[in-house]
Motif scaffolding. Structure first.
Motif, short mmCIF file in Angstrom:
data_model
loop_
_atom_site.label_atom_id
_atom_site.label_comp_id
_atom_site.label_asym_id
_atom_site.label_seq_id
_atom_site.Cartn_x
_atom_site.Cartn_y
_atom_site.Cartn_z
N ILE A 1 25.13 158.47 -1.61
CA ILE A 1 24.48 157.16 -1.43
C ILE A 1 23.11 157.19 -2.14
O ILE A 1 22.27 158.03 -1.83
CB ILE A 1 24.27 156.88 0.08
N GLY A 2 22.92 156.26 -3.05
CA GLY A 2 21.68 156.27 -3.85
C GLY A 2 21.77 157.39 -4.87
O GLY A 2 20.88 158.21 -5.02
N CYS A 3 22.90 157.41 -5.60
CA CYS A 3 23.23 158.57 -6.45
C CYS A 3 22.39 158.62 -7.73
O CYS A 3 22.26 159.68 -8.33
CB CYS A 3 24.71 158.54 -6.81
N ASP A 4 21.84 157.51 -8.18
CA ASP A 4 21.06 157.43 -9.42
C ASP A 4 21.82 158.08 -10.59
O ASP A 4 22.85 157.56 -11.00
CB ASP A 4 19.67 158.05 -9.19
N HIS A 5 21.36 159.23 -11.09
CA HIS A 5 21.97 159.91 -12.24
C HIS A 5 23.40 160.39 -11.97
O HIS A 5 24.18 160.56 -12.90
CB HIS A 5 21.10 161.10 -12.64
N GLY A 6 23.70 160.70 -10.70
CA GLY A 6 25.06 161.13 -10.34
C GLY A 6 25.32 162.62 -10.46
O GLY A 6 26.47 163.06 -10.41
N CYS B 1 25.77 148.83 -4.09
CA CYS B 1 25.54 148.26 -2.76
C CYS B 1 24.37 148.91 -2.06
O CYS B 1 23.89 149.97 -2.47
CB CYS B 1 26.80 148.35 -1.89
N ASP B 2 23.94 148.26 -1.01
CA ASP B 2 22.90 148.78 -0.14
C ASP B 2 23.57 149.77 0.83
O ASP B 2 24.42 149.37 1.62
CB ASP B 2 22.28 147.60 0.62
N GLY B 3 23.22 151.02 0.76
CA GLY B 3 23.78 152.03 1.65
C GLY B 3 25.30 152.10 1.58
O GLY B 3 25.88 152.21 0.50
N PHE B 4 25.95 152.01 2.77
CA PHE B 4 27.41 152.11 2.86
C PHE B 4 28.08 150.73 2.84
O PHE B 4 29.29 150.63 3.05
CB PHE B 4 27.79 152.78 4.19
N GLU C 1 17.12 173.45 -9.29
CA GLU C 1 17.21 174.18 -8.02
C GLU C 1 17.44 173.21 -6.86
O GLU C 1 18.21 173.48 -5.95
CB GLU C 1 15.91 174.98 -7.82
N ARG C 2 16.78 172.03 -6.91
CA ARG C 2 16.95 171.04 -5.83
C ARG C 2 18.41 170.60 -5.72
O ARG C 2 18.99 170.60 -4.64
CB ARG C 2 16.04 169.83 -6.06
N ILE C 3 19.00 170.26 -6.85
CA ILE C 3 20.41 169.82 -6.82
C ILE C 3 21.31 170.96 -6.32
O ILE C 3 22.22 170.74 -5.51
CB ILE C 3 20.87 169.36 -8.24
N THR D 1 27.32 155.43 -5.07
CA THR D 1 26.75 154.10 -4.79
C THR D 1 25.27 154.10 -5.13
O THR D 1 24.61 155.14 -5.05
CB THR D 1 26.89 153.69 -3.30
N ASP D 2 24.79 152.95 -5.50
CA ASP D 2 23.35 152.77 -5.66
C ASP D 2 23.05 151.28 -5.50
O ASP D 2 23.87 150.43 -5.86
CB ASP D 2 22.86 153.27 -7.03
N ILE D 3 21.88 150.99 -4.98
CA ILE D 3 21.48 149.58 -4.80
C ILE D 3 21.13 148.97 -6.15
O ILE D 3 21.16 147.75 -6.31
CB ILE D 3 20.30 149.50 -3.80
C1 LIG Z 1 14.81 158.93 -6.39
S1 LIG Z 1 16.43 158.42 -6.55
C2 LIG Z 1 17.30 159.81 -5.90
C3 LIG Z 1 18.57 160.05 -6.64
C4 LIG Z 1 19.45 161.17 -6.10
N1 LIG Z 1 19.97 160.82 -4.80
C5 LIG Z 1 18.69 162.46 -6.05
O1 LIG Z 1 18.36 162.92 -4.96
O2 LIG Z 1 18.42 163.04 -7.10
C6 LIG Z 1 16.66 157.22 -5.28
C7 LIG Z 1 17.84 156.32 -5.58
O3 LIG Z 1 18.19 155.63 -4.38
C8 LIG Z 1 18.51 154.31 -4.70
N2 LIG Z 1 18.38 153.53 -3.46
C9 LIG Z 1 17.24 153.20 -2.81
N3 LIG Z 1 17.51 152.50 -1.69
C10 LIG Z 1 18.86 152.40 -1.62
C11 LIG Z 1 19.76 151.80 -0.69
N4 LIG Z 1 19.32 151.15 0.38
N5 LIG Z 1 21.09 151.88 -0.93
C12 LIG Z 1 21.56 152.51 -2.04
N6 LIG Z 1 20.75 153.10 -2.95
C13 LIG Z 1 19.43 153.05 -2.74
C14 LIG Z 1 17.55 153.95 -5.82
O4 LIG Z 1 18.00 152.84 -6.57
C15 LIG Z 1 17.52 155.27 -6.62
O5 LIG Z 1 18.48 155.28 -7.62
#
Ligand SMILES: C[S@@+](CC[C@H](N)C(=O)[O-])C[C@H]1O[C@@H](n2cnc3c(N)ncnc32)[C@H](O)[C@@H]1O
Length: 213
Positions: A21-26, A72-75, A3-5, A44-46
């Protein structure tokens, strides 16, 4: 799809370049790629390890050049202008850090802070965004989703604390969250504590009660 997605994806609008940004699973980027929401989708993901999960899931789209993957970090390593970005599942302060460091700010943002939503709201308005929607939904836990677009805005103290759409439309999830918080505050107030902490909690209690009136 959880539901969240689904709630997050429903808030996206067609864009030329979309970034998760911070896509994790994608999962969100997968929906974006499948639906043709954007010409280009960045994932992207850090964390390289986290991004690998998304790369696996989105492999056909990456091979076709429609999805671009960047560790990368953010953008920071996205070379083109992003029109719309999703930043979900992180703390509000972390989202603020990412947006503050962005050389070019996206036109539209869909944000889901796990905590510190007021700090995020305050930052958005100071950084030249208008809050288009700010609402609580439930998927087991309560979540806030904040949709922001480039523009001018001003928030009242209540909007800053509780979210504009919540106050205007009073959705059930928001009212349930406030009721839960009120019960928790009553519990804290029942035990001994310093006077200044008690006063702050009592003030919070009044604000919560006002919402439910
Ligand atoms: C809890 S997960 C959330 C994944 C997805 N966005 C979601 O909402 O289901 C947080 C993700 O953000 C990434 N992350 C944290 N800080 C970040 C940053 N500064 N830039 C890019 N990714 C980052 C983490 O590595 C992790 O994969």
């Amino acid at each position: 799809m959880t539901e969240r997605i689904a709630q997050l994806f429903a808030r996206l609008r067609p864009a030329k370049v979309f970034a998760d940004i911070g896509c994790d699973h994608g999962y969100i980027a997968l929906r974006a790629a499948e639906s043709g929401l954007a010409e280009t989708v960045y994932i992207t993901d850090i964390s390289e390890k986290c991004l690998e999960k998304a790369e696996k899931l989105l492999q056909p789209y990456i091979a076709a050049g429609r999805v671009k993957s960047v560790v990368c970090d953010g953008f920071s390593r996205i070379a083109e202008q992003v029109d719309e970005a999703m930043i979900a599942g992180m703390g509000g302060e972390e989202i603020v850090k990412i947006l503050s460091a962005a050389a070019q700010k996206p036109e539209r943002l869909v944000l889901q802070p796990m905590k510190n939503a007021p700090a995020l709201r305050k930052y958005l308005v100071s950084a030249g965004y208008r809050i288009a929607e700010d609402v609580t939904f439930r998927d087991g836990k309560f979540y806030d989703v904040v949709v922001a677009e480039r523009g001018e805005d001003r928030l009242t103290e209540e909007e800053l604390f509780f979210g504009r759409t919540n106050l205007a439309e009073r959705p059930q999830a928001f009212l349930d969250k406030i009721k839960g918080e009120l019960t928790a505050v009553d519990g804290y107030l029942a035990v001994p504590m310093k006077e200044d902490s008690r006063a702050a909690l009592a003030e919070r209690r009044e604000k919560l009660k006002e919402i439910l009136r």
